[in-house]
Design a protein around this motif. Structure first.
Motif, PDB file in Angstrom:
ATOM      1  N   VAL A  67       7.651 -35.463 -18.863  1.00 22.67           N
ATOM      2  CA  VAL A  67       8.211 -36.744 -18.215  1.00 22.67           C
ATOM      3  C   VAL A  67       7.785 -36.935 -16.814  1.00 22.67           C
ATOM      4  O   VAL A  67       7.791 -37.886 -16.261  1.00 22.67           O
ATOM      5  N   VAL A  68       7.773 -35.783 -16.034  1.00 22.24           N
ATOM      6  CA  VAL A  68       7.417 -35.630 -14.675  1.00 22.24           C
ATOM      7  C   VAL A  68       6.187 -35.492 -14.302  1.00 22.24           C
ATOM      8  O   VAL A  68       5.393 -34.431 -14.764  1.00 22.24           O
ATOM      9  N   GLU A  69       5.473 -36.497 -13.596  1.00 20.72           N
ATOM     10  CA  GLU A  69       4.144 -36.217 -13.156  1.00 20.72           C
ATOM     11  C   GLU A  69       4.185 -35.318 -11.814  1.00 20.72           C
ATOM     12  O   GLU A  69       3.028 -34.753 -11.589  1.00 20.72           O
ATOM     13  N   ARG A  70       5.090 -35.866 -10.828  1.00 19.68           N
ATOM     14  CA  ARG A  70       5.054 -35.334  -9.519  1.00 19.68           C
ATOM     15  C   ARG A  70       6.265 -35.025  -8.846  1.00 19.68           C
ATOM     16  O   ARG A  70       7.162 -35.880  -9.159  1.00 19.68           O
ATOM     17  N   THR A  71       6.487 -33.926  -8.277  1.00 18.89           N
ATOM     18  CA  THR A  71       8.100 -33.834  -7.441  1.00 18.89           C
ATOM     19  C   THR A  71       7.483 -33.519  -6.093  1.00 18.89           C
ATOM     20  O   THR A  71       6.729 -32.617  -5.926  1.00 18.89           O
ATOM     21  N   GLU A  72       8.261 -33.913  -5.182  1.00 22.23           N
ATOM     22  CA  GLU A  72       8.199 -33.429  -3.921  1.00 22.23           C
ATOM     23  C   GLU A  72       9.769 -33.357  -3.339  1.00 22.23           C
ATOM     24  O   GLU A  72      10.478 -33.943  -3.365  1.00 22.23           O
ATOM     25  N   LEU A  73      10.041 -31.834  -2.626  1.00 27.84           N
ATOM     26  CA  LEU A  73      11.138 -31.246  -2.477  1.00 27.84           C
ATOM     27  C   LEU A  73      11.022 -30.943  -1.040  1.00 27.84           C
ATOM     28  O   LEU A  73      10.220 -30.075  -0.702  1.00 27.84           O
ATOM     29  N   PHE A  74      12.083 -31.250  -0.158  1.00 30.48           N
ATOM     30  CA  PHE A  74      11.920 -30.853   1.164  1.00 30.48           C
ATOM     31  C   PHE A  74      13.331 -30.804   1.698  1.00 30.48           C
ATOM     32  O   PHE A  74      14.109 -31.616   1.219  1.00 30.48           O
ATOM     33  N   PRO A  75      13.509 -30.059   2.885  1.00 30.83           N
ATOM     34  CA  PRO A  75      14.711 -30.218   3.386  1.00 30.83           C
ATOM     35  C   PRO A  75      15.149 -31.206   4.331  1.00 30.83           C
ATOM     36  O   PRO A  75      14.079 -31.696   4.792  1.00 30.83           O
ATOM     37  N   VAL A  76      16.193 -31.722   4.453  1.00 29.31           N
ATOM     38  CA  VAL A  76      16.616 -32.441   5.252  1.00 29.31           C
ATOM     39  C   VAL A  76      17.931 -32.665   5.838  1.00 29.31           C
ATOM     40  O   VAL A  76      18.710 -31.479   5.521  1.00 29.31           O
ATOM     41  N   GLN A  77      18.079 -33.353   7.099  1.00 28.22           N
ATOM     42  CA  GLN A  77      19.597 -33.151   7.519  1.00 28.22           C
ATOM     43  C   GLN A  77      19.996 -34.805   7.489  1.00 28.22           C
ATOM     44  O   GLN A  77      19.286 -35.915   7.746  1.00 28.22           O
ATOM     45  N   VAL A  78      21.053 -34.702   6.867  1.00 25.21           N
ATOM     46  CA  VAL A  78      21.850 -35.947   6.368  1.00 25.21           C
ATOM     47  C   VAL A  78      22.523 -36.314   7.613  1.00 25.21           C
ATOM     48  O   VAL A  78      23.407 -35.629   8.109  1.00 25.21           O
ATOM     49  N   ARG A  79      22.475 -37.552   8.156  1.00 25.55           N
ATOM     50  CA  ARG A  79      23.223 -37.996   9.446  1.00 25.55           C
ATOM     51  C   ARG A  79      24.208 -39.044   8.900  1.00 25.55           C
ATOM     52  O   ARG A  79      24.263 -39.932   8.027  1.00 25.55           O
TER      53      ARG A  79
END
Length: 103
Positions: free
Chosen positions: A91-103
């Motif tokens: 079901v999933v073609e592509r995933t991007e996972l990355f760290p973030v800072q939530v403001r």
């Protein structure tokens, strides 16, 4: 990311997901299942948003946090999650996972 009193570093992540053609509902159902496991591993889904995927945009955007890299590793290795690898690939073609800072 912030250090708590135990010296562990909290991790905040953004995940972008694209469904395979015609599998938008399947992607959502798969994510419903695996994201239900996050809390058991010291994590929290902060936000989850869906789109129609038009113009190449992701079908789903997720923000979550884990108390430590060990918590994240535990979630990623959870046998209930890994047992669904074939469904994810379907079901999933592509995933991007990355760290973030939530403001």
């Amino acid at each position: 990311m912030s250090d708590d009193l135990t010296g562990t570093t909290e991790i905040r992540l953004c995940c972008l997901l694209w469904a395979r053609p015609g599998q938008e509902a399947g992607l959502a159902a798969y994510e419903d299942t695996v994201l239900a496991l996050v809390a058991e591993h010291g994590g929290e889904v902060l936000q989850r948003a869906a789109s129609d995927g038009a113009d190449g945009h992701p079908h789903e955007v997720q923000l979550y946090r884990f108390g430590s890299s060990g918590d994240l590793d535990g979630y990623l290795a959870d046998p209930r999650r890994t047992a669904l690898a074939a469904e994810r690939d379907r079901v999933v073609e592509r995933t991007e996972l990355f760290p973030v800072q939530v403001r």
